[in-house]
Design an enzyme around this catalytic site. Structure first.
Site, PDB file in Angstrom:
ATOM      1  CG  HIS A   1      -3.455  48.660  10.873  1.00  0.00           C
ATOM      2  ND1 HIS A   1      -3.288  47.301  10.992  1.00  0.00           N
ATOM      3  CD2 HIS A   1      -3.845  48.888   9.592  1.00  0.00           C
ATOM      4  CE1 HIS A   1      -3.576  46.729   9.851  1.00  0.00           C
ATOM      5  NE2 HIS A   1      -3.918  47.653   8.981  1.00  0.00           N
TER       6      HIS A   1
ATOM      7  CD  GLU B   1      -6.041  45.254   5.956  1.00  0.00           C
ATOM      8  OE1 GLU B   1      -6.454  46.299   5.403  1.00  0.00           O
ATOM      9  OE2 GLU B   1      -4.859  45.064   6.249  1.00  0.00           O
TER      10      GLU B   1
ATOM     11  CG  ASP C   1     -10.425  54.527  -8.727  1.00  0.00           C
ATOM     12  OD1 ASP C   1      -9.549  54.722  -7.868  1.00  0.00           O
ATOM     13  OD2 ASP C   1     -10.163  54.487  -9.948  1.00  0.00           O
TER      14      ASP C   1
ATOM     15  CG  ASP D   1      -3.346  50.703   5.002  1.00  0.00           C
ATOM     16  OD1 ASP D   1      -2.287  50.224   4.581  1.00  0.00           O
ATOM     17  OD2 ASP D   1      -4.081  50.111   5.813  1.00  0.00           O
TER      18      ASP D   1
END
Length: 768
Positions: free
Chosen positions: A462, A486, A547, A575
Site C-alpha cells: 500500500h 480494506e 460503482d 487499487d
C-alpha cells in the site's frame, strides 16, 4: 495268453464310483477336523461363528484374524490369536434420519498378520435410523461458519474461543442444510436421478435462467453438488496430521472408532462400513467406506501422533469440518504423577485441503477462476500442509464476491515456539516477549479466492501504490481511491499533511465492513497525530459505496467536468481488481475507453494516475498483448491515446504475493514527471516535511523512503524484454545506440529508451 511279467485288473464301474465318493468324504472329514482343531486352539467357537456369520450377511470371512459378530447394536465379540476373549463395544454406523441409503454389495478379503492383535469390521445398521444427533456447534466451542453448513440446525455456540475457530458471518445459511443433505452419494459415471423436465413447463427465458443458475452453482459452492443429477469425476480431499495427542486415546480402538462415527454423523456423511486393526505392540489403523468415498486414519501412540484423511465427492465443503476434527481427535495428554498440566503441550494440528479430479470439461459452464477453492486460496493456503498454524477467520459472501480471511504461520518465516514465547508478557524477558508484534501470525485476505493483501505485506504494497505518485506531485490536496476496501490505501493517503479530501469509491460495502472488523490493522490511524482511531472516521475521508466506473464516467464525461459539480483530483489511485482476473467487470476497468477518458478528465492539469497492474512478468513471459495480461497492454495503449504524456512502470517485491507486483504511474503533464527523478536525499527531505508524525514516535512510513523511490525510478530489465517482444517490435528495440542529443520528451512509454537515458544521466552525474 498273458505275457510273463504282466497282469490285468478288471474293476467294475460301481467299485470306481464308490472309491471316488469315499475319497471325497475322507478329504472333507480331514479338512473339517483340521478346521475344528485350529479354531478351537485359537479359542473360537466354530459352530457359533459359522451361524452368526451367515446371519450377518457375510460381515466377516473365515480367513480373518478375528471372527466378528455384528448384532446390529454396535456390540461385538471377537477373539484374538492368543485365544483370549476380546470383548469390545465398537459402535455400528447408523442411517441418518431422512437420508436414503442405497443398498450396496460388499466384498472383502482379510489376511492373517503377526503384527495385528485384533481385527474388527462393522457395517451400517439399517434397522434403527439415527433420528437425532448433536450438531457441530452444540458440542464444540470452536466453530467455523464458512461454506455450506453440515449441521441440522443453525444455532451457534457461545463461550470463549481457545483455539481460534470463531463464529463468522454467512449469508447463505437458509439454503445450506438443503444443499448438504441433498448430496446423498457420488454415483460414478451415470446419473442416479432422473431430471423432472416435464414437472414444470416454462418459456425459453425460464430455461435460460435455470441454466444460468446452474452455471452459477457450479462456479460457486455447489461445484460438487449431486442434487441436479450431475456427478463429476471430482472430489475434495482433507489431510490432517496431529501431534501431542493422548497415547491412551490413540491406542483405544473403541474410542477412535466412536470418534470416526461421530465425525461422519455430524458432517452428514454416510458411513457404510469400517474396518479397524489393533496393531502389535501398539497402535490402531481404521478405514471407513463412505457412501461419498472414504475416511481413514493411523495412530502412533508412543509418539502421540495421528494422521487422518477424508475424501468425499459430495457437494458440501470439508474445511468447515476442521473444528469438529480438532474436537474429536486432538485429545490432550493427561499429566503423569508429579507433572504439572501447564507442562503438557496443546495438540498441534496441520491440515491441507485439495480439490481432486476433473471439473473443467465435465461440468457445463464450470470456470476454474470462478471457484475460490480452485484459485490462490486453494493452492497457496488450503493446499499447504506445512503451515504451523492455519485457521479461517472468515468465509462469507457479500453482495458482489466471496470473502475469505485466514490466519497462517509459515515455518519458513515464523514458528509456533517463538509465537508462544511472545505471549508470555512481562513474566518473560525473552526477545520474543519484548517484541510480540514481530511474531504474530500472518493474516491473508482473499476475494473470490484471489489473494488481495497480507498483514506483513500490507505496508510494502500500500505504501508503494500511494506514496511514489503522491510525492511526485508538488502539492496533492485531493486524492481519489478506486477500490481499496480494506482501508489501507486510504490510510496511506491520509498520512500526507497536504491532503484536504480523500474520496474512496468502493462498490462493495460488505468488504469494507468485514475489513473493519477482521482486518483492523489495515485501517488503523490511531497513531497518526491529528487523525482518528479508525481511518474511515477521519474528517478528510469520504467513502462512497458505488460503482467507480459510473462515478467517473458520470462526473467527468469531458475535461471540464459536469458544471463544476465535482472538483478534480490531484492524484487518482486505482487499487481495484487485477488485470488478469477473468471476469467481465475487471476487463471493463482496463479496456473501457469512456472510463479511461473520464480518469484523464478527472485529473487536474498536473494530475497523476496510479494503477496496480498485477504480478510482474519474468524473462520467459510472452508479450502482454498475447498472454494472460492482455488487459495490461490495452490500458497502457489507451492511456496514451486519451492524452497522458508520460508513463512509467515499477515493481515492489515485498508485498508477500507469489510474484513481485507491477504498478503504473501516468503523468498528465510532462513537466510533473521531473520530480519522479529526484535524488534520494530530496525524496527523504520531502517525506520529513510532508507526512504526519506519529504519537508513538515510530516512523510514519514503514517501507517507502528515498532509497526505495530510487529503485522505482528505473523499470526492470524484464519490462524492456517484454516490451520488445511485441509482434511489431518498436524501432528502439532494434537500435543498439541512440543519438546522445536525443531526449525522451516525446516518448510516452518505452522502458528501452527510459533505461538508456537514465543510465546515461547517471553516468554523467558520476563524471561530474
Amino acid at each position: 495268453m498273458t505275457k510273463p511279467g504282466r497282469f490285468t485288473i478288471q474293476l467294475s464301474g460301481v467299485f470306481i464310483l464308490l472309491s471316488i465318493v469315499l475319497s471325497i468324504l475322507l478329504g472333507l472329514s480331514v479338512g473339517w477336523i483340521a478346521k475344528l482343531v485350529i479354531l478351537t486352539s485359537a479359542g473360537i467357537n466354530p459352530i457359533k461363528s459359522s451361524s452368526d456369520s451367515s446371519s450377518a450377511a457375510a460381515a466377516t470371512m473365515s480367513t480373518d484374524i478375528a471372527v466378528i459378530t455384528d448384532n446390529n447394536d454396535g456390540g461385538e465379540s471377537s477373539k484374538g490369536m492368543s485365544g483370549k476373549d476380546l470383548i469390545k463395544q465398537l459402535p455400528a454406523p447408523k442411517v441418518l434420519a431422512g437420508k436414503q441409503v442405497p443398498y450396496t454389495t460388499y466384498t472383502s478379503k482379510s489376511f492373517p498378520s503377526e503384527g495385528t492383535s485384533t481385527s474388527s469390521t462393522l457395517h451400517i445398521d439399517r434397522t434403527v435410523p439415527l433420528t437425532t444427533y448433536m450438531g457441530l456447534s452444540s458440542q464444540s466451542k470452536k466453530e467455523f461458519d464458512g461454506g455450506p453448513d453440515f449441521r441440522s440446525d443453525n444455532k451457534k455456540s457461545t463461550g470463549e474461543d481457545t483455539k481460534g475457530w470463531v463464529p463468522l458471518h454467512n449469508n447463505d445459511k437458509n439454503n445450506m442444510d438443503e444443499k448438504s443433505s441433498s448430496c446423498d452419494s457420488c454415483s460414478r459415471g451415470k446419473e442416479k436421478k432422473i431430471a423432472t423436465n416435464n414437472a414444470k413447463e416454462g418459456s425459453d427465458g425460464d430455461n435460460t435462467a435455470a441454466a444460468d443458475a446452474n452455471v452459477s452453482s457450479l462456479n460457486d459452492d455447489g461445484h460438487n453438488d449431486d442434487s441436479d443429477g450431475l456427478h463429476l469425476p471430482a472430489g475434495q480431499h482433507l489431510l490432517v496430521d496431529i501431534k501431542d495427542v493422548d497415547s491412551e486415546f490413540l491406542n483405544s480402538e473403541t474410542r477412535l472408532a466412536s470418534a470416526m462415527i461421530e465425525l461422519t454423523n455430524e458432517s452428514k456423511l454416510t458411513l457404510l462400513s469400517y474396518h479397524c486393526h489393533s496393531l502389535v505392540p501398539i497402535g490402531v489403523s481404521c478405514a471407513g467406506v463412505l457412501l461419498e468415498s472414504h475416511v481413514a486414519f493411523h495412530t502412533w501412540p508412543l509418539e502421540g501422533v495421528i494422521t487422518l484423511d477424508l475424501f468425499t465427492c459430495g457437494g458440501g465443503k470439508l474445511v468447515p469440518l476442521m473444528p469438529l476434527i480438532e474436537r474429536l481427535f486432538s485429545v490432550k495428554q493427561l499429566p503423569s504423577e508429579g507433572e504439572s498440566e501447564e507442562d503438557i503441550p496443546e495438540p498441534t494440528m496441520l491440515w491441507a485441503h485439495k480439490l481432486r479430479g476433473f471439473r473443467e470439461g465435465f461440468a457445463p459452464g464450470y470456470v476454474r477462476t470462478s471457484n475460490p477453492l480452485d484459485e490462490g486460496l486453494g493452492w497457496s493456503v488450503l493446499g499447504r500442509l506445512d503451515f504451523d498454524m492455519k485457521r479461517p477467520l472468515l468465509s462469507t459472501k457479500t453482495e458482489f464476491q466471496h470473502v475469505d480471511i485466514y490466519e497462517v504461520m509459515d515455518p519458513n518465516s515464523r514458528d509456533l515456539e517463538s509465537y508462544h514465547k511472545s505471549l508470555s508478557g512481562d513474566d518473560d524477558s525473552s526477545y520474543e516477549s519484548m517484541h510480540p508484534e514481530l511474531f504474530v501470525p500472518n493474516k491473508v485476505l482473499f476475494l473470490d479466492g484471489v489473494q488481495q493483501s497480507t498483514l506483513y505485506g500490507d505496508a510494502p504494497y500500500h505504501e508503494s501504490i500511494v506514496h511514489p505518485a503522491m510525492f511526485a506531485h508538488a502539492n496533492p490536496k485531493r486524492v481519489a481511491i478506486i477500490g481499496g476496501g480494506e482501508g489501507a490505501t486510504l490510510r496511506e493517503a491520509l498520512k500526507h499533511k497536504t491532503i484536504e479530501k480523500a474520496v474512496m469509491i468502493e462498490i462493495d460495502e460488505g468488504v469494507v465492513e468485514l475489513s473493519r472488523e477482521y482486518l483492523k490493522e489495515w485501517s488503523d490511524c490511531s497513531d497518526l497525530v491529528g487523525s482518528t482511531n479508525d481511518c474511515f472516521e477521519d474528517s478528510r475521508a469520504e467513502v462512497l459505496y458505488e460503482d467507480a466506473m459510473k462515478y467517473f464516467m458520470t462526473g467527468f464525461p469531458t475535461n471540464d467536468g459536469v458544471n463544476g459539480e465535482i472538483e478534480k483530483f490531484d492524484v487518482i489511485i486505482s487499487d481495484a481488481l487485477d488485470p488478469n482476473v477473468n471476469i467481465e467487470f475487471a476487463t471493463e476497468l482496463y479496456t473501457n475507453e469512456d472510463y479511461i477518458q473520464s480518469l484523464y478528465n478527472a485529473l487536474t492539469d498536473s494530475g497523476i494516475l496510479t494503477i496496480q497492474l498485477g504480478e510482474s512478468p519474468d524473462f520467459e513471459s510472452p508479450a502482454d498483448e498475447v498472454g494472460d495480461f492482455e488487459n495490461r497492454a490495452l490500458i497502457m495503449k489507451k492511456l496514451e491515446e486519451v492524452g497522458f504524456k508520460s508513463m512509467h512502470t515499477y515493481t515492489e517485491s515485498h508485498c508477500q504475493f507469489e510474484w513481485p507486483w507491477t504498478i503504473l504511474v501516468a503523468f498528465k503533464d510532462p513537466d510533473t514527471k521531473k520530480s519522479w527523478y529526484r535524488t534520494v536525499a530530496e525524496v527523504d527531505l520531502d517525506i520529513r516535511k510532508r507526512v504526519l508524525p506519529t504519537k508513538s514516535g515510530a516512523p510514519t512510513l514503514r517501507n517507502y523512503d528515498g532509497a526505495t523511490h530510487h529503485e522505482y525510478q528505473l523499470p526492470l530489465r524484464v519490462f524492456e524484454a517484454i516490451y520488445c517482444r511485441q509482434e511489431m517490435a518498436p524501432e528502439e528495440c532494434n537500435v543498439l545506440n541512440k543519438n546522445e542529443n536525443d531526449d525522451d520528451s516525446s516518448i510516452v512509454y518505452s522502458p528501452v529508451i527510459e533505461r538508456r537515458l537514465n543510465h546515461k544521466l547517471r553516468a554523467d552525474k558520476l563524471k561530474l
